[in-house]
Design an enzyme around this catalytic site. Structure first.
Site, PDB file in Angstrom:
ATOM      1  CG  ASP A 134      48.092  46.013  39.162  1.00  0.00           C
ATOM      2  OD1 ASP A 134      47.909  44.886  39.650  1.00  0.00           O
ATOM      3  OD2 ASP A 134      47.673  46.351  38.045  1.00  0.00           O
ATOM      4  CG  ASP A 194      46.001  38.667  39.012  1.00  0.00           C
ATOM      5  OD1 ASP A 194      44.984  37.949  39.073  1.00  0.00           O
ATOM      6  OD2 ASP A 194      46.588  38.895  37.955  1.00  0.00           O
TER       7      ASP A 194
HETATM    8  N1  GLY Z   1      48.501  40.606  37.274  1.00  0.00           N
HETATM    9  C1  GLY Z   1      48.322  40.358  35.896  1.00  0.00           C
HETATM   10  C2  GLY Z   1      48.862  39.049  35.467  1.00  0.00           C
HETATM   11  O1  GLY Z   1      49.153  38.175  36.260  1.00  0.00           O
HETATM   12  O2  GLY Z   1      49.012  38.868  34.275  1.00  0.00           O
END
Ligand code: GLY
Length: 418
Positions: A134, A194
């Protein structure tokens, strides 16, 4: 015939007046929403500082026991009405400072720069955190926007170190960056859609450092994801699990969607944004085509509501009685403004959809002025099946809302965003 000749200037006047009105309305929308955001974010900073100062001893103890740093940013609102604050390690920590940088970009008022710097600073400890993918969300939205707007050399160093940390997660045989380390009993090396968003940090790092490792890893990850994450209709799986030795795909699953075979709305938004950005950074038309295919999937879907704000999953079983996910809409709108620059044939339509999303959000989804802890938008969904953040404000919905508004303004004023 004479009558028609008289009518022509009248018609011309009506059409041009209506065009001017539309332009005015659009300018007003951006101005109005930023005016609202200025009030809300001023209030939000007070609420955040209060929440940090008043953290309960129990929460502090729990957090410190887990080795988590101090609370730094708002994320959402609990069912009981409490503000959810997160430490820098949370994937959402960079969005709040990112919003403050967007306020600075829009207003040029140094008070917003000062505020953005204050909430950006505590994210620095993430630059060495290699246990998750992330990094882009956390560091690029905060320090990345800060560097873009100020050229602060220290921010650049932090961003480069963060990018080097992120590529330690690259698995060369599978040609992917591993997303998560949790759920080891379920997945060996999971990649979530993501993760496309975190590649922007790597493309930036390549341009700054000229180290081609960043570029190659980002492109390989995007290509592998394109091959394995999408169904024939171009909807995206959420999680694909890899064998890091053979590079084989082990599983195609969901984590936050309705089911393994459903189309989780935010996942589709990450894909549209991610492939549009990859096209910008590489010029590879395969990425542009991918973004357009996912847009087609979304905007021709029978379950997309008329106001273009999707339910939390396109296959949620109780549609129309399902919560929406405004975060999917704001991320998509922001991406559509960019995509509209790259496609002559469909550009006007993409921009129109983005405009419609922003108009409807501004009309019907805004939080209460002076309330909702200063969040901007209501009605997002974090993880319905996991029982969290259902029909709530989410900080990343707000971040992409401001980004989309800025992109709309740039596009309308200059004809381009980048
Ligand atoms: N990256 C986690 C979400 O989109 O909830």
């Amino acid at each position: 015939m004479k009558k028609i000749i008289y009518l022509i200037p009248i018609l011309f006047f009506i059409v041009s007046a209506s065009c001017q009105n539309k332009q005015k309305e659009n300018e007003n929308l951006v101005e109005k929403d930023f005016g609202f955001a200025a009030k809300q974010l001023t209030f939000a900073m007070q609420e955040v500082d209060k929440g940090i100062a008043n953290e309960s001893e129990e929460s502090k103890e729990k957090r410190e026991k887990k080795g988590h740093g101090p609370l730094v940013s708002p994320r959402s609102i609990e069912d009981n009405g409490d503000l959810i604050l997160v430490p820098s390690r949370d994937w959402t920590s960079g969005f709040f400072p990112g919003e403050l940088w967007y306020m600075y970009e829009y207003t040029k008022d140094p008070k917003w720069e000062q505020a953005a710097r204050k909430y950006t600073a505590p994210i620095e400890r993430e630059k060495t955190n290699g246990v998750t993918h992330d990094m882009g969300f956390k560091v690029y939205c905060s320090f990345g926007n800060g560097y873009r707007l100020t050229n602060d050399e220290n921010y650049k160093k932090i961003l480069l170190e963060s990018a080097y940390t992120l590529i330690t997660r690259y698995k060369p045989n599978a040609k992917i960056i591993r997303s998560w380390d949790h759920n080891k009993d379920k997945w060996q090396s999971p990649v979530i859609i993501d993760n496309m968003m975190n590649l922007e940090l790597l493309f930036w790092a390549f341009k700054e450092s000229k180290d081609s490792a960043f570029y190659n890893i980002a492109v390989n990850h995007a290509e592998t994801t394109m091959k394995n994450h999408f169904r024939a209709d171009y909807s995206s799986y959420h999680v694909v699990d890899y064998d890091t030795i053979s590079g084989e795909v082990l599983k195609k699953n969901t984590h936050q969607g309705f089911s393994h075979e459903s189309a989780w709305s935010r996942g589709q938004a990450w894909a549209i944004y991610g492939y549009t950005m990859c096209y910008r950074e590489t010029g590879k038309t395969e990425f542009l085509e991918q973004a357009k295919h996912v847009v087609d999937y979304v905007f021709t879907h029978k379950n997309l509501p008329d106001d273009l704000i999707p339910y939390w999953d396109y296959d949620a079983p109780e549609i129309p009685n399902e919560p929406r996910d405004v975060s999917a809409a704001t991320c998509t709108a922001s991406a559509l403004y960019e995509l509209s620059m790259y496609d002559e044939e469909n550009g006007a339509q993409y921009k129109k959809w983005a405009d419609t999303i922003l108009e409807n959000l501004s009309e019907n989804y805004l939080a209460k002025e002076g309330g909702d802890y200063g969040f901007l938008l209501l009605h997002s969904t974090g993880g319905k099946m996991l029982g969290f953040e259902i029909d709530k404000p989410l900080v990343y919905a707000d971040y992409y809302f401001l980004e989309a508004l800025l992109r709309k303004q740039k596009l309308e004023q200059t004809g381009k965003i980048f």
